[in-house]
Design a protein around this motif. Structure first.
Motif, PDB file in Angstrom:
ATOM      1  N   VAL A   1      10.733  -0.931  -1.972  1.00  0.00           N
ATOM      2  CA  VAL A   1      11.762  -0.962  -0.929  1.00  0.00           C
ATOM      3  C   VAL A   1      11.261  -0.201   0.288  1.00  0.00           C
ATOM      4  O   VAL A   1      10.378   0.653   0.188  1.00  0.00           O
ATOM      5  CB  VAL A   1      13.103  -0.351  -1.405  1.00  0.00           C
ATOM      6  CG1 VAL A   1      13.683  -1.144  -2.568  1.00  0.00           C
ATOM      7  CG2 VAL A   1      12.956   1.103  -1.782  1.00  0.00           C
ATOM      8  N   ASN A   2      11.843  -0.506   1.403  1.00  0.00           N
ATOM      9  CA  ASN A   2      11.542   0.222   2.628  1.00  0.00           C
ATOM     10  C   ASN A   2      12.383   1.498   2.629  1.00  0.00           C
ATOM     11  O   ASN A   2      13.568   1.453   2.275  1.00  0.00           O
ATOM     12  CB  ASN A   2      11.864  -0.647   3.847  1.00  0.00           C
ATOM     13  CG  ASN A   2      11.363  -0.014   5.115  1.00  0.00           C
ATOM     14  OD1 ASN A   2      11.865   1.030   5.541  1.00  0.00           O
ATOM     15  ND2 ASN A   2      10.370  -0.641   5.724  1.00  0.00           N
ATOM     16  N   ARG A   3      11.781   2.602   3.026  1.00  0.00           N
ATOM     17  CA  ARG A   3      12.512   3.882   3.071  1.00  0.00           C
ATOM     18  C   ARG A   3      13.815   3.759   3.835  1.00  0.00           C
ATOM     19  O   ARG A   3      14.814   4.362   3.470  1.00  0.00           O
ATOM     20  CB  ARG A   3      11.670   4.957   3.753  1.00  0.00           C
ATOM     21  CG  ARG A   3      10.497   5.414   2.969  1.00  0.00           C
ATOM     22  CD  ARG A   3       9.660   6.325   3.811  1.00  0.00           C
ATOM     23  NE  ARG A   3      10.339   7.592   3.988  1.00  0.00           N
ATOM     24  CZ  ARG A   3       9.735   8.756   3.998  1.00  0.00           C
ATOM     25  NH1 ARG A   3       8.435   8.829   3.856  1.00  0.00           N
ATOM     26  NH2 ARG A   3      10.407   9.862   4.162  1.00  0.00           N
ATOM     27  N   ALA A   4      13.819   2.984   4.895  1.00  0.00           N
ATOM     28  CA  ALA A   4      15.017   2.831   5.735  1.00  0.00           C
ATOM     29  C   ALA A   4      16.169   2.188   4.962  1.00  0.00           C
ATOM     30  O   ALA A   4      17.328   2.340   5.339  1.00  0.00           O
ATOM     31  CB  ALA A   4      14.682   2.013   6.973  1.00  0.00           C
TER      32      ALA A   4
ATOM     33  N   ILE B   1       0.860  -1.181   0.000  1.00  0.00           N
ATOM     34  CA  ILE B   1       0.000   0.000   0.000  1.00  0.00           C
ATOM     35  C   ILE B   1       0.896   1.231   0.000  1.00  0.00           C
ATOM     36  O   ILE B   1       1.758   1.394   0.852  1.00  0.00           O
ATOM     37  CB  ILE B   1      -0.927   0.009   1.222  1.00  0.00           C
ATOM     38  CG1 ILE B   1      -1.853  -1.199   1.143  1.00  0.00           C
ATOM     39  CG2 ILE B   1      -1.693   1.313   1.310  1.00  0.00           C
ATOM     40  CD1 ILE B   1      -2.694  -1.412   2.378  1.00  0.00           C
ATOM     41  N   LEU B   2       0.698   2.055  -0.990  1.00  0.00           N
ATOM     42  CA  LEU B   2       1.480   3.284  -1.130  1.00  0.00           C
ATOM     43  C   LEU B   2       0.568   4.478  -0.878  1.00  0.00           C
ATOM     44  O   LEU B   2      -0.632   4.326  -0.685  1.00  0.00           O
ATOM     45  CB  LEU B   2       2.087   3.368  -2.535  1.00  0.00           C
ATOM     46  CG  LEU B   2       2.972   2.191  -2.936  1.00  0.00           C
ATOM     47  CD1 LEU B   2       3.360   2.309  -4.392  1.00  0.00           C
ATOM     48  CD2 LEU B   2       4.203   2.109  -2.062  1.00  0.00           C
ATOM     49  N   ASN B   3       1.148   5.654  -0.939  1.00  0.00           N
ATOM     50  CA  ASN B   3       0.350   6.876  -0.782  1.00  0.00           C
ATOM     51  C   ASN B   3      -0.686   6.981  -1.888  1.00  0.00           C
ATOM     52  O   ASN B   3      -0.505   6.459  -2.983  1.00  0.00           O
ATOM     53  CB  ASN B   3       1.260   8.109  -0.852  1.00  0.00           C
ATOM     54  CG  ASN B   3       2.137   8.215   0.356  1.00  0.00           C
ATOM     55  OD1 ASN B   3       2.757   7.246   0.762  1.00  0.00           O
ATOM     56  ND2 ASN B   3       2.185   9.388   0.935  1.00  0.00           N
TER      57      ASN B   3
ATOM     58  N   PRO C   1       6.570  13.396  -0.080  1.00  0.00           N
ATOM     59  CA  PRO C   1       5.786  14.147   0.903  1.00  0.00           C
ATOM     60  C   PRO C   1       6.107  13.667   2.315  1.00  0.00           C
ATOM     61  O   PRO C   1       6.541  12.527   2.511  1.00  0.00           O
ATOM     62  CB  PRO C   1       4.336  13.817   0.526  1.00  0.00           C
ATOM     63  CG  PRO C   1       4.391  12.634  -0.361  1.00  0.00           C
ATOM     64  CD  PRO C   1       5.753  12.576  -0.956  1.00  0.00           C
ATOM     65  N   ALA C   2       5.896  14.520   3.279  1.00  0.00           N
ATOM     66  CA  ALA C   2       6.209  14.205   4.674  1.00  0.00           C
ATOM     67  C   ALA C   2       5.468  12.963   5.155  1.00  0.00           C
ATOM     68  O   ALA C   2       5.983  12.206   5.975  1.00  0.00           O
ATOM     69  CB  ALA C   2       5.873  15.394   5.562  1.00  0.00           C
ATOM     70  N   ASP C   3       4.274  12.733   4.626  1.00  0.00           N
ATOM     71  CA  ASP C   3       3.482  11.585   5.066  1.00  0.00           C
ATOM     72  C   ASP C   3       3.636  10.369   4.151  1.00  0.00           C
ATOM     73  O   ASP C   3       2.794   9.467   4.146  1.00  0.00           O
ATOM     74  CB  ASP C   3       2.009  11.971   5.175  1.00  0.00           C
ATOM     75  CG  ASP C   3       1.406  12.353   3.833  1.00  0.00           C
ATOM     76  OD1 ASP C   3       2.167  12.581   2.857  1.00  0.00           O
ATOM     77  OD2 ASP C   3       0.166  12.438   3.745  1.00  0.00           O
ATOM     78  N   ALA C   4       4.710  10.307   3.385  1.00  0.00           N
ATOM     79  CA  ALA C   4       4.930   9.174   2.471  1.00  0.00           C
ATOM     80  C   ALA C   4       5.014   7.876   3.262  1.00  0.00           C
ATOM     81  O   ALA C   4       5.512   7.839   4.385  1.00  0.00           O
ATOM     82  CB  ALA C   4       6.208   9.378   1.666  1.00  0.00           C
ATOM     83  N   SER C   5       4.514   6.819   2.648  1.00  0.00           N
ATOM     84  CA  SER C   5       4.510   5.507   3.297  1.00  0.00           C
ATOM     85  C   SER C   5       5.941   5.015   3.519  1.00  0.00           C
ATOM     86  O   SER C   5       6.886   5.503   2.904  1.00  0.00           O
ATOM     87  CB  SER C   5       3.746   4.509   2.426  1.00  0.00           C
ATOM     88  OG  SER C   5       4.339   4.417   1.150  1.00  0.00           O
ATOM     89  N   GLU C   6       6.080   4.034   4.392  1.00  0.00           N
ATOM     90  CA  GLU C   6       7.399   3.446   4.657  1.00  0.00           C
ATOM     91  C   GLU C   6       7.894   2.664   3.451  1.00  0.00           C
ATOM     92  O   GLU C   6       9.082   2.582   3.203  1.00  0.00           O
ATOM     93  CB  GLU C   6       7.347   2.541   5.896  1.00  0.00           C
ATOM     94  CG  GLU C   6       7.262   3.324   7.197  1.00  0.00           C
ATOM     95  CD  GLU C   6       8.400   4.314   7.380  1.00  0.00           C
ATOM     96  OE1 GLU C   6       9.579   3.932   7.253  1.00  0.00           O
ATOM     97  OE2 GLU C   6       8.110   5.504   7.630  1.00  0.00           O
ATOM     98  N   THR C   7       6.972   2.075   2.705  1.00  0.00           N
ATOM     99  CA  THR C   7       7.338   1.369   1.486  1.00  0.00           C
ATOM    100  C   THR C   7       7.237   2.352   0.329  1.00  0.00           C
ATOM    101  O   THR C   7       6.235   3.041   0.185  1.00  0.00           O
ATOM    102  CB  THR C   7       6.391   0.175   1.240  1.00  0.00           C
ATOM    103  OG1 THR C   7       6.499  -0.713   2.347  1.00  0.00           O
ATOM    104  CG2 THR C   7       6.761  -0.552  -0.041  1.00  0.00           C
ATOM    105  N   ILE C   8       8.280   2.402  -0.467  1.00  0.00           N
ATOM    106  CA  ILE C   8       8.254   3.278  -1.643  1.00  0.00           C
ATOM    107  C   ILE C   8       8.505   2.443  -2.895  1.00  0.00           C
ATOM    108  O   ILE C   8       9.080   1.355  -2.828  1.00  0.00           O
ATOM    109  CB  ILE C   8       9.289   4.422  -1.547  1.00  0.00           C
ATOM    110  CG1 ILE C   8      10.705   3.885  -1.429  1.00  0.00           C
ATOM    111  CG2 ILE C   8       8.955   5.355  -0.396  1.00  0.00           C
ATOM    112  CD1 ILE C   8      11.757   4.956  -1.552  1.00  0.00           C
TER     113      ILE C   8
END
Length: 165
Positions: A85-88, A6-8, A110-117
């Motif tokens: 991928v995970n943002r981390a 699930i993405l933004n 965006p500041a509220d972007a999901s952890e998965t990109i």
């Protein structure tokens, strides 16, 4: 069965050929002029415009080189692929030259972007986070045509107007 992460929410309905060309143009401008990816783009089916902050106004020869390079890249029929991928996992170490995600920047998310990109790769030419629609390969884009350019001397902003035919 794998499910897509699930993405933004995405608020645009891109025309995939023009949107994929935007990715190629961003990377072309970065390589030719040492600038950043555009932060000011309006990409549409009939006509698109995109601006870059440059150290000088490109001359006609440089403008022709942009067009020629874009059409070479399109003709190369490079695959357009996606990976989640995970943002981390996007660290300074692996975004440096030679790293797995070399050149990837998260600063436009965006500041509220999901952890998965979702990362979009175009052959070995470009990679960046994006949730938009794209063609499957650059050969599906069409031909890049320059409609005109504008130079804002005060802001060093170079605007490119183009269409895909």
């Amino acid at each position: 069965m794998e499910t897509e992460p699930i993405l933004n929410e995405h608020n645009k309905e891109e025309f995939p050929p023009s949107h994929t060309a935007e990715h190629l143009l961003n990377q072309t401008m970065m390589r030719m002029f040492g600038c950043e990816r555009s932060r000011n783009a309006h990409i549409e089916r009939k006509k698109s415009k995109i601006s870059y902050i440059l150290d000088h106004k490109p001359d006609r020869k440089e403008e022709k080189a942009i067009v020629d390079r874009m059409n070479e890249l399109i003709d190369a029929d490079m695959p357009v692929t996606f990976e989640f991928v995970n943002r981390a996992d996007i660290t300074e170490e692996n975004t440096a030259e030679g790293g797995l995600y070399a050149g990837v920047s998260l600063d436009k998310l965006p500041a509220d972007a999901s952890e998965t990109i979702r990362l979009v790769r175009i052959g070995d030419y470009d990679i960046c986070p994006c949730i938009g629609k794209h063609v499957r390969s650059t050969g599906q884009i069409g031909r890049f045509e320059l409609l005109g350019t504008n130079w804002d001397e005060q802001n060093h902003s170079f605007r490119i107007r183009f269409k895909i035919v």
